[in-house]
Design an enzyme around this catalytic site. Structure first.
Site, PDB file in Angstrom:
ATOM      1  N   THR A  28       0.853  -1.197   0.000  1.00  0.00           N
ATOM      2  CA  THR A  28       0.000   0.000   0.000  1.00  0.00           C
ATOM      3  C   THR A  28       0.883   1.239   0.000  1.00  0.00           C
ATOM      4  O   THR A  28       1.998   1.195   0.529  1.00  0.00           O
ATOM      5  CB  THR A  28      -0.865  -0.045   1.280  1.00  0.00           C
ATOM      6  OG1 THR A  28      -1.812  -1.086   1.109  1.00  0.00           O
ATOM      7  CG2 THR A  28      -1.580   1.255   1.574  1.00  0.00           C
ATOM      8  N   ARG A  80     -14.709  -6.354  -0.475  1.00  0.00           N
ATOM      9  CA  ARG A  80     -14.059  -6.063   0.812  1.00  0.00           C
ATOM     10  C   ARG A  80     -13.449  -4.650   0.757  1.00  0.00           C
ATOM     11  O   ARG A  80     -12.754  -4.289  -0.184  1.00  0.00           O
ATOM     12  CB  ARG A  80     -12.953  -7.097   1.076  1.00  0.00           C
ATOM     13  CG  ARG A  80     -12.156  -6.861   2.364  1.00  0.00           C
ATOM     14  CD  ARG A  80     -10.906  -6.063   2.141  1.00  0.00           C
ATOM     15  NE  ARG A  80     -10.047  -5.998   3.317  1.00  0.00           N
ATOM     16  CZ  ARG A  80      -8.978  -5.227   3.421  1.00  0.00           C
ATOM     17  NH1 ARG A  80      -8.619  -4.451   2.434  1.00  0.00           N
ATOM     18  NH2 ARG A  80      -8.242  -5.239   4.505  1.00  0.00           N
ATOM     19  N   VAL A  81     -13.718  -3.885   1.791  1.00  0.00           N
ATOM     20  CA  VAL A  81     -13.118  -2.556   1.904  1.00  0.00           C
ATOM     21  C   VAL A  81     -12.312  -2.527   3.192  1.00  0.00           C
ATOM     22  O   VAL A  81     -12.798  -2.956   4.243  1.00  0.00           O
ATOM     23  CB  VAL A  81     -14.201  -1.454   1.909  1.00  0.00           C
ATOM     24  CG1 VAL A  81     -13.598  -0.099   2.202  1.00  0.00           C
ATOM     25  CG2 VAL A  81     -14.934  -1.438   0.567  1.00  0.00           C
ATOM     26  N   GLY A  82     -11.082  -2.051   3.090  1.00  0.00           N
ATOM     27  CA  GLY A  82     -10.203  -2.052   4.263  1.00  0.00           C
ATOM     28  C   GLY A  82     -10.193  -0.714   4.979  1.00  0.00           C
ATOM     29  O   GLY A  82     -11.144   0.076   4.895  1.00  0.00           O
ATOM     30  N   THR A 102      -0.399   1.828   7.044  1.00  0.00           N
ATOM     31  CA  THR A 102      -0.379   0.606   6.242  1.00  0.00           C
ATOM     32  C   THR A 102      -0.307  -0.597   7.178  1.00  0.00           C
ATOM     33  O   THR A 102       0.248  -0.506   8.272  1.00  0.00           O
ATOM     34  CB  THR A 102       0.800   0.595   5.238  1.00  0.00           C
ATOM     35  OG1 THR A 102       0.914  -0.711   4.663  1.00  0.00           O
ATOM     36  CG2 THR A 102       2.128   0.929   5.896  1.00  0.00           C
ATOM     37  N   HIS A 114      -2.552  -4.589   8.141  1.00  0.00           N
ATOM     38  CA  HIS A 114      -3.788  -5.350   8.005  1.00  0.00           C
ATOM     39  C   HIS A 114      -4.989  -4.456   8.332  1.00  0.00           C
ATOM     40  O   HIS A 114      -5.163  -4.015   9.470  1.00  0.00           O
ATOM     41  CB  HIS A 114      -3.717  -6.554   8.952  1.00  0.00           C
ATOM     42  CG  HIS A 114      -4.888  -7.446   8.858  1.00  0.00           C
ATOM     43  ND1 HIS A 114      -5.687  -7.734   9.933  1.00  0.00           N
ATOM     44  CD2 HIS A 114      -5.431  -8.114   7.806  1.00  0.00           C
ATOM     45  CE1 HIS A 114      -6.658  -8.550   9.546  1.00  0.00           C
ATOM     46  NE2 HIS A 114      -6.519  -8.795   8.260  1.00  0.00           N
ATOM     47  N   GLY A 115      -5.812  -4.176   7.330  1.00  0.00           N
ATOM     48  CA  GLY A 115      -6.868  -3.174   7.464  1.00  0.00           C
ATOM     49  C   GLY A 115      -7.871  -3.469   8.562  1.00  0.00           C
ATOM     50  O   GLY A 115      -8.282  -2.572   9.298  1.00  0.00           O
TER      51      GLY A 115
HETATM   52  N1  ASP Z   1      -4.216  -1.473   4.877  1.00  0.00           N
HETATM   53  C1  ASP Z   1      -4.398  -2.089   3.581  1.00  0.00           C
HETATM   54  C2  ASP Z   1      -5.717  -2.830   3.592  1.00  0.00           C
HETATM   55  O1  ASP Z   1      -6.015  -3.531   4.538  1.00  0.00           O
HETATM   56  C3  ASP Z   1      -3.303  -3.039   3.232  1.00  0.00           C
HETATM   57  C4  ASP Z   1      -1.906  -2.498   3.376  1.00  0.00           C
HETATM   58  O2  ASP Z   1      -1.648  -1.550   4.072  1.00  0.00           O
HETATM   59  O3  ASP Z   1      -1.007  -3.039   2.735  1.00  0.00           O
HETATM   60  O4  ASP Z   1      -6.423  -2.759   2.618  1.00  0.00           O
END
Ligand code: ASP
Length: 304
Positions: free
Chosen positions: A165, A193-195, A216, A218-219
């Site tokens: 990201t 899916r929306v993060g 950045t 795990h969303g």
């Molecule tokens: N935060 C982003 C998501 O979960 C992924 C990432 O940061 O690489 O969509």
């Protein structure tokens, strides 16, 4: 101290053979943002330009190079926030456009809404004259390979941790602050899916009175603790950009075993690039100096 721009190219695992691409990508993106700040451009212009550079760079999980969802398609999320007005714009699960961050900025500038999603976002893009691009133009051989690998029932979880990201924060000469974050999301995610990325307070936040953060990681974990706003809360309580970033990331790790990374600025132009994952490509430009790194503790400098 002012102005400054700081970017990240995603927290997570970066295979050795791809680390050079990530480093050169964040360095050229930060240079592009810094050139804008040295001219008459605003912090918003700078963060958007830096993120566009990384969306166009197939080394990152944003724009071209985005990870694929379970169906092998690209759905992207992006957010901008303006610290002067607290205005924000976002798009989620958007398809067939090269630069979601540009569309997020148009949502902020041209609508009365904070976020447009999926087909509605595409319709808005058309009405703004943003060209549609074929799905294939956003997919790289590398992202297709990872998608296929991760469809296998015995998929290697390390591969799943390669994220990428992108995000940026900046303070301009006037003291205005902005953030921008853009992503293809999580590898092999469910359709729709929306993060955290398009959610203010999670994927980013900017307030001229406090500073700005782009996140950045795990969303689903970041959203639980609203990481960007949590860090700014610590800054509000008197912590430095660096200490507040570490406190936010440490809480995410201790409370939820979540790893991630952030770039942070305060209103004076102090900045931090911090992460609890093994790697995060990052770069900053200030006072004609370029700073960058990838591994924990790494910090190189050269003339910007
Ligand atoms: N935060 C982003 C998501 O979960 C992924 C990432 O940061 O690489 O969509």
């Amino acid at each position: 101290m002012l102005p400054v721009v700081v970017v990240h190219g995603g927290a997570g695992y970066i295979p050795k053979e791809r680390s050079e691409l990530s480093i050169s990508g964040v360095c050229s993106a930060v240079q592009a943002g810094y050139t804008i700040l040295q001219g008459e451009g605003s912090s918003m212009d700078a963060v958007v330009e830096a993120v566009i550079q990384m969306e166009n760079n197939p080394a990152f999980n944003a724009g071209c190079g985005s990870v694929l969802n379970i169906k092998g398609e690209v759905e992207m999320d992006a957010l901008v926030m303006d610290g002067k007005t607290l205005g924000s714009g976002a798009v989620s699960a958007v398809r067939n456009i090269a630069n979601p961050i540009q569309l997020a900025r148009l949502v902020m500038d041209k609508t009365s809404h904070a976020c447009l999603t999926a087909e509605g976002a595409s319709q808005f893009a058309r009405s703004m004259g943003i060209p549609e691009v074929p799905l294939e133009s956003l997919i790289t051989e590398y992202s297709r390979m990872r998608w296929k690998k991760n469809l296998a029932p015995d998929a290697n979880p390390v591969e799943c941790q390669m994220l990428g990201t992108v995000g940026a924060v900046a303070v301009d000469k006037e003291g205005n602050i902005a953030c921008a974050t853009s992503t293809g999301g999580m590898l092999n995610k469910m359709e729709g899916r929306v993060g955290d990325t398009p959610i203010i307070g999670s994927g980013g936040y900017a307030d001229n009175l406090l500073g700005a953060v782009s996140t950045t990681g795990h969303g689903e974990t970041i959203m639980k603790i609203t990481l960007a706003r949590l860090i700014l809360f610590h800054m509000e309580q008197g912590q430095s950009a660096e200490a507040a970033s570490d406190l936010g990331l440490a809480y995410m790790k201790s409370r939820l075993e979540g790893l991630g990374g952030v770039v942070t600025v305060d209103p004076q132009g102090h900045w931090a690039a911090r992460f609890s994952s093994n790697y995060m490509a990052w770069a900053a430009a200030q006072e004609d100096t370029l700073h960058y790194g990838l591994y924990t503790g790494e910090h190189f400098t050269q003339k910007a």
